[in-house]
Design a protein around this motif. Structure first.
Motif, PDB file in Angstrom:
ATOM      1  N   GLY A 223      10.286  -3.978  -6.652  1.00 48.68           N
ATOM      2  CA  GLY A 223      10.791  -2.664  -6.306  1.00 48.68           C
ATOM      3  C   GLY A 223      10.409  -2.259  -4.903  1.00 48.68           C
ATOM      4  O   GLY A 223      10.266  -3.112  -4.013  1.00 48.68           O
ATOM      5  N   VAL A 224      10.232  -0.957  -4.699  1.00 43.89           N
ATOM      6  CA  VAL A 224       9.981  -0.419  -3.370  1.00 43.89           C
ATOM      7  C   VAL A 224       8.714   0.421  -3.393  1.00 43.89           C
ATOM      8  O   VAL A 224       8.289   0.923  -4.443  1.00 43.89           O
ATOM      9  N   GLY A 225       8.126   0.577  -2.212  1.00 46.10           N
ATOM     10  CA  GLY A 225       6.935   1.395  -2.080  1.00 46.10           C
ATOM     11  C   GLY A 225       6.843   1.972  -0.687  1.00 46.10           C
ATOM     12  O   GLY A 225       7.574   1.587   0.228  1.00 46.10           O
ATOM     13  N   ILE A 226       5.924   2.904  -0.534  1.00 47.00           N
ATOM     14  CA  ILE A 226       5.606   3.453   0.773  1.00 47.00           C
ATOM     15  C   ILE A 226       4.115   3.701   0.814  1.00 47.00           C
ATOM     16  O   ILE A 226       3.510   4.085  -0.209  1.00 47.00           O
ATOM     17  N   ARG A 227       3.519   3.437   1.949  1.00 44.40           N
ATOM     18  CA  ARG A 227       2.082   3.645   2.059  1.00 44.40           C
ATOM     19  C   ARG A 227       1.753   4.265   3.412  1.00 44.40           C
ATOM     20  O   ARG A 227       2.526   4.197   4.363  1.00 44.40           O
ATOM     21  N   PHE A 228       0.551   4.836   3.457  1.00 48.83           N
ATOM     22  CA  PHE A 228       0.055   5.515   4.644  1.00 48.83           C
ATOM     23  C   PHE A 228      -1.312   4.935   4.965  1.00 48.83           C
ATOM     24  O   PHE A 228      -2.222   4.975   4.137  1.00 48.83           O
ATOM     25  N   GLU A 229      -1.441   4.375   6.163  1.00 48.21           N
ATOM     26  CA  GLU A 229      -2.711   3.831   6.637  1.00 48.21           C
ATOM     27  C   GLU A 229      -3.204   4.703   7.795  1.00 48.21           C
ATOM     28  O   GLU A 229      -2.940   4.408   8.964  1.00 48.21           O
ATOM     29  N   PHE A 247      -0.773   4.905  -1.342  1.00 44.20           N
ATOM     30  CA  PHE A 247       0.520   4.294  -1.635  1.00 44.20           C
ATOM     31  C   PHE A 247       1.181   4.893  -2.875  1.00 44.20           C
ATOM     32  O   PHE A 247       0.531   5.494  -3.741  1.00 44.20           O
ATOM     33  N   ALA A 248       2.492   4.684  -2.941  1.00 47.32           N
ATOM     34  CA  ALA A 248       3.290   5.022  -4.132  1.00 47.32           C
ATOM     35  C   ALA A 248       4.359   3.946  -4.272  1.00 47.32           C
ATOM     36  O   ALA A 248       4.924   3.493  -3.268  1.00 47.32           O
ATOM     37  N   GLU A 249       4.635   3.529  -5.519  1.00 50.49           N
ATOM     38  CA  GLU A 249       5.581   2.447  -5.774  1.00 50.49           C
ATOM     39  C   GLU A 249       6.441   2.759  -7.001  1.00 50.49           C
ATOM     40  O   GLU A 249       5.955   3.366  -7.973  1.00 50.49           O
ATOM     41  N   ARG A 272       3.744   3.927  -9.783  1.00 47.49           N
ATOM     42  CA  ARG A 272       2.317   3.829  -9.484  1.00 47.49           C
ATOM     43  C   ARG A 272       2.029   4.584  -8.193  1.00 47.49           C
ATOM     44  O   ARG A 272       2.812   4.532  -7.248  1.00 47.49           O
ATOM     45  N   PHE A 273       0.888   5.233  -8.143  1.00 45.51           N
ATOM     46  CA  PHE A 273       0.445   5.815  -6.884  1.00 45.51           C
ATOM     47  C   PHE A 273      -1.077   5.854  -6.886  1.00 45.51           C
ATOM     48  O   PHE A 273      -1.712   6.042  -7.934  1.00 45.51           O
ATOM     49  N   GLY A 274      -1.668   5.628  -5.697  1.00 41.76           N
ATOM     50  CA  GLY A 274      -3.111   5.596  -5.638  1.00 41.76           C
ATOM     51  C   GLY A 274      -3.620   5.244  -4.260  1.00 41.76           C
ATOM     52  O   GLY A 274      -2.967   5.483  -3.243  1.00 41.76           O
ATOM     53  N   ILE A 275      -4.799   4.627  -4.254  1.00 42.29           N
ATOM     54  CA  ILE A 275      -5.473   4.266  -3.012  1.00 42.29           C
ATOM     55  C   ILE A 275      -5.956   2.832  -3.106  1.00 42.29           C
ATOM     56  O   ILE A 275      -6.396   2.376  -4.170  1.00 42.29           O
ATOM     57  N   ASP A 276      -5.851   2.106  -2.017  1.00 44.20           N
ATOM     58  CA  ASP A 276      -6.231   0.689  -1.951  1.00 44.20           C
ATOM     59  C   ASP A 276      -7.120   0.509  -0.729  1.00 44.20           C
ATOM     60  O   ASP A 276      -6.835   1.055   0.343  1.00 44.20           O
TER      61      ASP A 276
END
Length: 281
Positions: A223-229, A247-249, A272-276
């Motif tokens: 699928g698709v996701g977007i993240r912020f670093e 991130f969120a996916e 899914r959404f969270g922190i990595d």
């Protein structure tokens, strides 16, 4: 006697020299996310923490590493498999560690690692259930692993970025059955673009495959996701903040072999959404 003493002295000198040239390393990965489902329960809807790490020594500036290792999960649920810790010792060999890549097509080769690990298991919740099920408490694994990133540390904003983690390992028990003795394969690529200011949309896949028919070991999510670093381009090079990702996916889920016995537990999608965050990888 003299020959024996000379041999012992030479051995001590060799060991001391090797110890002096050992370089410590640590590789840590932590991922805390809220999952609306998972491949075991349609109504999972809980936080799940996945964490793993390796800490050890590079032997004498060579392609060999010795390390301690752990793989853990923790969850709001009471399921023992989502509240487990596998830990032990490992060794690995990097066959292409001094390879000089020419371009992106082969720059991943130095990240190829052959490994062997001996692990033990413990469970933080419902350990008695795992004990009653007769689950193995030990596992030996050996195989190959790759972790590689493209265009992230010093990014060209006009080009794609990518991440790849893949692991193929033979497992003696896989902490499921005492005579598991089979291969388990993971393949998790991401490909995305830079929008600037640390914003990175992407497409991804999570593939798990084995020779067994267990549905949880034969599943594909894509699928698709977007993240912020937020600190990727501003933090000091040695700062762990550089690898923090919010991130969120949204993923579609397909079973490659058997499906859950209860039809209502079959999962077709997941949010899914969270922190990595990772260190040293």
């Amino acid at each position: 006697m003299r020959t024996l003493l000379i041999s012992i002295a030479a051995g001590l000198i060799f060991v001391s020299s090797a110890a002096a040239s050992m370089k410590p390393f640590a590789e840590l990965w932590n991922n805390l996310a809220y999952y609306t489902t998972n491949v075991e329960q349609q109504d999972f809807s809980a936080l799940l923490l996945r964490y793993e790490g390796k800490a050890g020594f590079n032997v004498g500036n060579s392609p060999f590493d010795l390390y301690g290792v752990y793989y853990g999960t923790a969850s709001q649920t009471s399921d023992y498999w989502d509240n487990s810790l596998f830990y032990g010792l490992g060794a690995r060999f990097r066959p292409f560690y001094d390879f000089k890549p020419r371009d992106w097509t082969n720059e991943w080769l130095p990240n190829v690692k052959l490994f062997v690990e001996s692990l033990s298991a413990t469970y933080q919740k419902n350990a008695a259930v795992a004990e009653a099920a007769g689950l193995p408490k030990n596992d030996t694994r050996y195989g190959v692993e790759i972790w590689h990133v493209w265009n992230l540390d010093q990014p060209n904003l006009n080009d794609y970025w990518g991440e790849l983690w893949t692991n193929l390992a033979f497992r003696t028990t896989s902490f499921t059955i005492s005579d598991y003795n089979d291969w388990l394969f993971f393949f998790q690529p991401k490909i995305g673009r830079h929008l600037g200011r640390g914003i990175e949309p992407y497409v991804k896949a999570d593939l798990t495959y084995s020779n067994k028919n267990y549905y949880w070991q034969n599943v594909a999510a894509f699928g698709v996701g977007i993240r912020f670093e937020p600190w990727r381009n501003t933090a000091d090079n040695e700062s762990p903040l550089k690898k923090v990702k919010l991130f969120a996916e949204v993923l579609s889920v397909s079973y490659l072999k058997d499906k859950p016995a209860a039809a209502q537990q079959t999962v077709s999608s997941d949010i899914r959404f969270g922190i990595d965050m990772s260190i040293g990888r």
